[in-house]
Enzyme design. Structure first.
Site, mmCIF file in Angstrom:
data_model
loop_
_atom_site.group_PDB
_atom_site.id
_atom_site.type_symbol
_atom_site.label_atom_id
_atom_site.label_comp_id
_atom_site.label_asym_id
_atom_site.label_seq_id
_atom_site.Cartn_x
_atom_site.Cartn_y
_atom_site.Cartn_z
ATOM 1 N N GLY A 4 0.797 -1.081 -0.035
ATOM 2 C CA GLY A 4 0.331 0.063 -0.335
ATOM 3 C C GLY A 4 0.802 1.470 0.010
ATOM 4 N N SER A 51 1.037 3.426 -3.437
ATOM 5 C CA SER A 51 0.812 4.682 -4.339
ATOM 6 C C SER A 51 -0.734 5.243 -4.106
ATOM 7 C CB SER A 51 0.148 4.239 -5.551
ATOM 8 O OG SER A 51 1.359 3.239 -6.195
ATOM 9 N N SER A 66 -2.246 -4.086 -5.522
ATOM 10 C CA SER A 66 -2.134 -5.637 -6.488
ATOM 11 C C SER A 66 -1.990 -6.739 -5.565
ATOM 12 C CB SER A 66 -0.353 -5.596 -7.330
ATOM 13 O OG SER A 66 -0.208 -4.475 -7.775
ATOM 14 N N GLU A 111 12.180 -4.354 -4.573
ATOM 15 C CA GLU A 111 11.154 -4.584 -6.076
ATOM 16 C C GLU A 111 11.982 -4.596 -6.788
ATOM 17 O OE1 GLU A 111 7.897 -1.238 -6.094
ATOM 18 O OE2 GLU A 111 6.603 -3.027 -6.951
ATOM 19 N N GLU A 134 10.956 6.222 -16.708
ATOM 20 C CA GLU A 134 11.289 8.014 -16.781
ATOM 21 C C GLU A 134 11.811 8.030 -15.048
ATOM 22 O OE1 GLU A 134 7.993 6.967 -17.423
ATOM 23 O OE2 GLU A 134 8.458 7.075 -19.560
#
Ligand SMILES: Cc1cc2nc3c(=O)[nH]c(=O)nc-3n(C[C@H](O)[C@H](O)[C@H](O)COP(=O)(O)OP(=O)(O)OC[C@H]3O[C@@H](n4cnc5c(N)ncnc54)[C@H](O)[C@@H]3O)c2cc1C
Length: 382
Positions: free
Chosen positions: A125, A127, A162, A245, A365
């Site tokens: 948790g 974003s 997710s 990650e 980016e």
């Protein structure tokens, strides 16, 4: 690293290969998402029973303390067997290593075992609707409860979470100090998802699956004992998760990409397309990229074994993986023609799912900025 096997490593390879042969991934149910998830969860449970769910974890936490070469062998065999990602991938790759780095002994004892066996699934948790790349600007608030003062009360919204629908626990970052500079006022919580203050709303992706969710927190409660790494230290703890990650997930996913490339070469061969020099050239290029990625991922694993955690080079692997996977799936569609774009065709799924690769786990980016500044030492972007 030296990938020549000694007797012990050859024995380990035989053990792992025999295990995958006895536990084939071929009977994975084809379409129903919940059934596939349940299968993958059971698959991870079986891996854990055989001591193979996280071979590189230290023995004291339920791993095998595998050497770098043994870890490489495990992943090679996983790819060879076309086995799926373990159901609790975020637990194994993100939550577990973050708890090992920052957790108290009690937190390690409580959480690491059920992560390995997939008894407790984890989600991330981080974003929010207004905080993605600029994660430190997140607005979800956590305050100490008035009376006893040993619970935190959390209110806010997360998004793109997710696997929240399967999760018992969430790695949650929230703002706890509203006066401090934005990176300093954050705290990392281990949130129990099974409570009234937590609501999950599925979001359907372009592939048709609701892989991720909106997560609404309405006075959700977290005991103080479930703060990870200390109040106000959430940014540093979150960085540990993010580095794991990028390095860890890319490591798993380069194996998955190799499986896809082998399938594409086989499909192209069946259609007699391999003699076409343009096709051969492109497949050769993809093969080269897959190999570079594999070796770079091993370099990342070397960093984990030497320094205890991955370095910013993981950003390079994640960027290379997403770029190559998008090229591969687009080339498959170009090569195999309209049939590969029909609903239900595995290539259609792969093509559509690959779109998210350059966004999830840090956009390309942003990763380029990290590689430029922290790997190459170039001046900071404005
Ligand atoms: C499939 C998938 C699964 C996900 N799962 C999770 C999950 O489980 N948990 C979770 O917390 N999040 C998850 N996410 C969210 C993901 O981490 C964010 O989408 C990502 O960090 C980008 O944030 P954003 O969507 O807010 O885009 P923004 O940050 O708003 O970016 C918008 C655009 O601006 C560009 N940009 C932003 N900042 C810069 C900069 N400094 N320099 C150059 N360009 C810049 C970006 O590259 C992008 O193109 C998932 C996303 C996807 C696609």
């Amino acid at each position: 690293m030296d990938l020549t096997f000694n007797d012990r490593e050859a024995a380990f390879r035989d053990e792992v290969r025999a295990w995958f042969a006895a536990n084939p991934a071929g009977d994975l149910p084809p379409l129903d998402e919940d059934a596939r998830y349940a299968w993958r969860r059971d698959f991870q449970r079986r891996l854990a029973e055989a001591g193979l769910a996280a071979v590189h974890w230290p023995v004291e936490y339920g791993g095998r303390g595998a050497t770098l070469t043994e870890s490489a062998i495990f992943f090679e065999e996983l790819g060879r067997a076309r086995a799926p990602l373990p159901a609790n991938a975020l637990g194994l790759l993100l939550a577990g290593p973050t708890i090992m780095t920052w957790g108290t002994e009690a937190q390690k004892q409580r959480h690491l075992g059920p992560i390995l066996t997939a008894d407790e699934i984890w989600c991330q948790g981080f974003s929010e609707p207004d905080a993605g790349s600029d994660l430190a600007s997140l607005k979800t608030r956590a305050v100490k409860s008035g009376s006893e003062g040993d619970d935190w009360v959390i209110t806010g919204q997360k998004v793109w979470t997710s696997g929240a629908q399967y999760s018992k626990w969430c790695m949650l970052v929230a703002r706890t100090d509203f006066e401090a500079p934005k990176h300093k006022g954050l705290t990392y919580f281990l949130l129990d998802m099974e409570q009234d203050g937590v609501e999950i709303a599925p979001l359907r992706q372009i592939t048709g699956e609701p892989e991720f969710n909106e997560l609404f927190l309405n006075e959700a409660r977290v005991p103080d004992a479930n703060v990870l790494g200390g109040a106000g230290n959430g940014w540093k703890v979150a960085l540990t998760t993010l580095m794991n990650e990028r390095a860890g997930l890319a490591f798993f996913l380069q194996v998955r990409m190799r499986q896809l490339l082998d399938r594409l070469i086989a499909d192209a061969g069946e259609r007699g397309l391999l003699d076409d020099p343009v096709v051969a050239d492109k497949l050769g290029d993809l093969h080269l990229r897959a190999e570079v990625l594999r070796l770079t991922a091993y370099r990342g694993l070397t960093a984990v074994q030497k320094y205890g955690q991955p370095g910013p080079e993981g950003s390079l692997t994640k960027w290379m993986w997403s770029d190559t996977n998008q090229q591969l799936t687009q080339f498959a569609a170009d090569l195999l023609g309209p049939s590969s774009l029909q609903a239900g065709d595995p290539w259609a799924y792969e093509l559509l799912r690959a779109r998210g690769n350059s966004i999830e786990g840090g956009t390309t980016e942003v990763l380029k900025n990290i590689v430029a500044e922290r790997v190459l030492g170039l001046p900071k972007a404005r």
